[in-house]
Design a protein around this motif. Structure first.
Motif, PDB file in Angstrom:
ATOM      1  N   ALA A 183       0.831  -1.206   0.000  1.00 42.69           N
ATOM      2  CA  ALA A 183       0.000   0.000   0.000  1.00 42.69           C
ATOM      3  C   ALA A 183       0.865   1.255   0.000  1.00 42.69           C
ATOM      4  N   VAL A 184       1.924   1.259   0.803  1.00 39.87           N
ATOM      5  CA  VAL A 184       2.827   2.417   0.857  1.00 39.87           C
ATOM      6  C   VAL A 184       3.529   2.610  -0.479  1.00 39.87           C
ATOM      7  N   VAL A 185       3.961   1.504  -1.085  1.00 38.74           N
ATOM      8  CA  VAL A 185       4.602   1.592  -2.403  1.00 38.74           C
ATOM      9  C   VAL A 185       3.636   2.190  -3.420  1.00 38.74           C
ATOM     10  N   GLY A 186       2.376   1.749  -3.369  1.00 42.40           N
ATOM     11  CA  GLY A 186       1.378   2.286  -4.278  1.00 42.40           C
ATOM     12  C   GLY A 186       1.168   3.779  -4.087  1.00 42.40           C
ATOM     13  N   ILE A 187       1.140   4.225  -2.842  1.00 41.63           N
ATOM     14  CA  ILE A 187       0.965   5.653  -2.553  1.00 41.63           C
ATOM     15  C   ILE A 187       2.155   6.451  -3.059  1.00 41.63           C
ATOM     16  N   VAL A 188       3.362   5.924  -2.849  1.00 39.43           N
ATOM     17  CA  VAL A 188       4.571   6.618  -3.332  1.00 39.43           C
ATOM     18  C   VAL A 188       4.542   6.741  -4.852  1.00 39.43           C
ATOM     19  N   LEU A 189       4.170   5.664  -5.533  1.00 45.54           N
ATOM     20  CA  LEU A 189       4.079   5.713  -6.999  1.00 45.54           C
ATOM     21  C   LEU A 189       3.031   6.727  -7.445  1.00 45.54           C
ATOM     22  N   LEU A 190       1.941   6.828  -6.693  1.00 43.63           N
ATOM     23  CA  LEU A 190       0.895   7.797  -7.021  1.00 43.63           C
ATOM     24  C   LEU A 190       1.414   9.224  -6.888  1.00 43.63           C
ATOM     25  N   VAL A 191       2.198   9.481  -5.840  1.00 44.34           N
ATOM     26  CA  VAL A 191       2.787  10.811  -5.643  1.00 44.34           C
ATOM     27  C   VAL A 191       3.768  11.133  -6.767  1.00 44.34           C
ATOM     28  N   VAL A 192       4.628  10.166  -7.095  1.00 40.82           N
ATOM     29  CA  VAL A 192       5.617  10.378  -8.158  1.00 40.82           C
ATOM     30  C   VAL A 192       4.915  10.633  -9.488  1.00 40.82           C
ATOM     31  N   TRP A 193       3.878   9.845  -9.782  1.00 36.02           N
ATOM     32  CA  TRP A 193       3.100  10.021 -11.016  1.00 36.02           C
ATOM     33  C   TRP A 193       2.529  11.437 -11.082  1.00 36.02           C
ATOM     34  N   THR A 194       1.966  11.903  -9.968  1.00 33.43           N
ATOM     35  CA  THR A 194       1.342  13.237  -9.937  1.00 33.43           C
ATOM     36  C   THR A 194       2.379  14.330 -10.145  1.00 33.43           C
ATOM     37  N   VAL A 195       3.518  14.217  -9.459  1.00 31.55           N
ATOM     38  CA  VAL A 195       4.572  15.232  -9.579  1.00 31.55           C
ATOM     39  C   VAL A 195       5.086  15.292 -11.013  1.00 31.55           C
ATOM     40  N   ARG A 196       5.369  14.138 -11.603  1.00 28.91           N
ATOM     41  CA  ARG A 196       5.901  14.105 -12.965  1.00 28.91           C
ATOM     42  C   ARG A 196       4.874  14.613 -13.972  1.00 28.91           C
ATOM     43  N   ASN A 197       3.614  14.263 -13.759  1.00 28.85           N
ATOM     44  CA  ASN A 197       2.576  14.694 -14.690  1.00 28.85           C
ATOM     45  C   ASN A 197       2.413  16.216 -14.641  1.00 28.85           C
ATOM     46  N   ARG A 198       2.471  16.794 -13.430  1.00 29.54           N
ATOM     47  CA  ARG A 198       2.369  18.253 -13.305  1.00 29.54           C
ATOM     48  C   ARG A 198       3.569  18.938 -13.963  1.00 29.54           C
ATOM     49  N   ALA A 199       4.748  18.385 -13.743  1.00 25.09           N
ATOM     50  CA  ALA A 199       5.957  18.981 -14.326  1.00 25.09           C
ATOM     51  C   ALA A 199       5.911  18.909 -15.852  1.00 25.09           C
ATOM     52  N   LYS A 200       5.409  17.794 -16.372  1.00 29.35           N
ATOM     53  CA  LYS A 200       5.333  17.636 -17.826  1.00 29.35           C
ATOM     54  C   LYS A 200       4.348  18.621 -18.432  1.00 29.35           C
ATOM     55  N   ARG A 201       3.210  18.801 -17.774  1.00 32.74           N
ATOM     56  CA  ARG A 201       2.206  19.741 -18.288  1.00 32.74           C
ATOM     57  C   ARG A 201       2.726  21.183 -18.224  1.00 32.74           C
ATOM     58  N   GLU A 202       3.443  21.515 -17.156  1.00 30.65           N
ATOM     59  CA  GLU A 202       4.014  22.858 -17.047  1.00 30.65           C
ATOM     60  C   GLU A 202       5.056  23.099 -18.135  1.00 30.65           C
ATOM     61  N   LYS A 203       5.862  22.076 -18.398  1.00 29.33           N
ATOM     62  CA  LYS A 203       6.897  22.203 -19.425  1.00 29.33           C
ATOM     63  C   LYS A 203       6.290  22.418 -20.805  1.00 29.33           C
ATOM     64  N   MET A 204       5.125  21.793 -21.039  1.00 29.61           N
ATOM     65  CA  MET A 204       4.459  21.911 -22.338  1.00 29.61           C
ATOM     66  C   MET A 204       3.464  23.077 -22.370  1.00 29.61           C
ATOM     67  N   HIS A 205       3.414  23.830 -21.255  1.00 22.60           N
ATOM     68  CA  HIS A 205       2.550  25.003 -21.155  1.00 22.60           C
ATOM     69  C   HIS A 205       1.076  24.653 -21.350  1.00 22.60           C
ATOM     70  N   LEU A 206       0.685  23.557 -20.712  1.00 24.32           N
ATOM     71  CA  LEU A 206      -0.705  23.134 -20.743  1.00 24.32           C
ATOM     72  C   LEU A 206      -1.400  23.531 -19.448  1.00 24.32           C
ATOM     73  N   LEU A 207      -2.706  23.374 -19.438  1.00 24.81           N
ATOM     74  CA  LEU A 207      -3.495  23.701 -18.260  1.00 24.81           C
ATOM     75  C   LEU A 207      -3.075  22.820 -17.089  1.00 24.81           C
ATOM     76  N   VAL A 208      -2.739  23.441 -15.962  1.00 28.85           N
ATOM     77  CA  VAL A 208      -2.288  22.722 -14.770  1.00 28.85           C
ATOM     78  C   VAL A 208      -3.249  23.003 -13.621  1.00 28.85           C
ATOM     79  N   PRO A 209      -3.830  21.988 -13.003  1.00 31.99           N
ATOM     80  CA  PRO A 209      -4.741  22.208 -11.874  1.00 31.99           C
ATOM     81  C   PRO A 209      -3.977  22.799 -10.693  1.00 31.99           C
ATOM     82  N   PRO A 210      -4.656  23.494  -9.798  1.00 30.97           N
ATOM     83  CA  PRO A 210      -4.000  23.964  -8.580  1.00 30.97           C
ATOM     84  C   PRO A 210      -3.400  22.791  -7.803  1.00 30.97           C
TER      85      PRO A 210
END
Length: 388
Positions: A183-210
């Motif tokens: 469960a902890v591993v799953g949560i960590v992967l979820l956090v990493v996925w979210t951080v990377r997805n936000r960074a990718k959207r910012e880099k591509m100048h796409l809409l980023v949620p708060p």
């Protein structure tokens, strides 16, 4: 014409998420699931929400959930598959026959079941993709053919019992401590996925949620995951069939969101002519969708046969309807081009909860069919209304 503000380097800055759309449908499903749990919990004196029943519920939903994952791809691509229940029964029956009658080991029997499912899915996909026969007709014929083959191979007999190593697949539990670690591993992967997805959207100048929305979701998911593991560990641990469902769902969530194949499926279902003009190989991708559906039917057949410790000629009957209903309830449009794996899983859990709760209340089985049918009609009506 309104001019767009740019940064010093001339690039458009990432847009803030104030206008980010609220996914009402996803939260409506979750609210509906919570209400179903509370209603059945009240009428069963809390027994519905007990750790033992929740564990049984996750185990029972596993077969339909696996089918629903594949069915989501089929429906998104603009097709339908009515043969999955019969193919499930045939694949599970072949695994049982190979082990009980011919002494095959569990690994070989399971591999054979999945391979048979994939090959028969390939056969159906060939008719749909390369011979332009409607999927409804091909899979309806497949449903009859596969059921007939199973009856012929088994001589109409129930094939049992299976080896303990086979029964473990559908009846075992993940231990307590490893369950929390997972469960902890799953949560960590979820956090990493979210951080990377936000960074990718910012880099591509796409809409980023708060950040509060994205990380608030992660926090809510983390609480749910830990609570679910805690409740399951109060009984015997996390059911292995449920972990298999999560693994399969994770793979196909990645495929649908992060690969060209996944994007092609949505494009084909949304507008086949536009997809063809864009250079997408519609026939090949359609063929692969049915191969995947067949392979997942084989996996579901293994899970059901393992859980029952037997293969019967009636195994999987009407499962195709439950799988389709789970997808539609989860937001997959029968018009094609729209649908999510997570929604299908929630839909499968809702279907299993209705069956389980009504059975605990000693309500007649006929009412279960009536209620599920009404829910299916309502879900399709909501989908059509939302398009209008």
């Amino acid at each position: 014409m309104t001019r767009q503000t740019t940064t010093a380097e001339g690039a458009t800055p990432p847009r803030s998420g104030l206008s980010f759309k609220f996914d009402l449908q996803a939260y409506t499903l979750i609210i509906a699931l919570v209400l179903i749990a509370l209603i059945f919990g009240f009428f069963t004196g809390g027994e519905f929400l007990s750790s033992r029943n929740i564990s049984n519920l996750f185990t029972q939903m596993a077969v339909i959930a696996v089918l629903a994952v594949g069915m989501t791809l089929v429906i998104v691509a603009g097709h339908i598959d009515l043969s999955v229940g019969a193919l499930l029964g045939l694949a599970g029956g072949i695994a049982a026959i190979l082990q009980v009658w011919y002494d095959w080991n569990t690994v070989a029997a399971v591999a054979a079941a999945i391979a048979v499912g994939a090959l028969l899915g390939l056969w159906q996909g060939w008719w749909v993709a390369y011979r332009a026969v409607p999927a409804f007709i091909v899979t309806l014929g497949g449903m009859l053919i596969f059921r007939g083959i199973l009856i012929g191979l088994s001589n109409g007999q129930t094939v049992a019992p299976l080896d303990d190593s086979f029964k473990v697949i559908g009846n075992s539990y993940f231990p307590y401590i490893p369950g929390y670690i997972l469960a902890v591993v799953g949560i960590v992967l979820l956090v990493v996925w979210t951080v990377r997805n936000r960074a990718k959207r910012e880099k591509m100048h796409l809409l980023v949620p708060p950040a509060t929305i994205d990380y608030g979701k992660v926090a809510a998911y983390a609480v749910f995951i830990l609570l679910a593991v805690y409740m399951l560990n109060r009984y015997l641990g996390t059911p292995v069939p449920f972990l298999i469902v999560l693994a399969i769902a994770g793979v196909f969530i990645f495929i649908t969101n992060k690969t060209s194949f996944g994007r092609y499926i949505y494009a084909i279902g949304g507008n086949q002519e536009a997809a063809a003009l864009s250079g997408i190989n519609i026939k090949r991708n359609t063929l692969w969708v049915f191969v995947i559906m067949g392979a997942l039917s084989g996996v579901a057949g293994v899970l059901l046969t393992s859980r029952l410790n037997a293969a019967t000629v009636s195994a999987g009957t009407s499962y195709e309807l439950d799988a389709i209903a789970a997808c539609v309830i989860g937001g997959t449009s029968l018009m094609g081009g729209k649908g999510k794996i997570v929604g299908a899983l929630i839909g499968a859990l809702i279907m299993a909860s209705i069956d389980n709760g009504m059975s605990m209340m000693n309500i007649g089985a006929y009412w279960q069919y009536i209620v599920k049918g009404l829910i299916l009609i309502l879900a399709v009506w909501i989908d059509i209304s939302s398009k209008k």
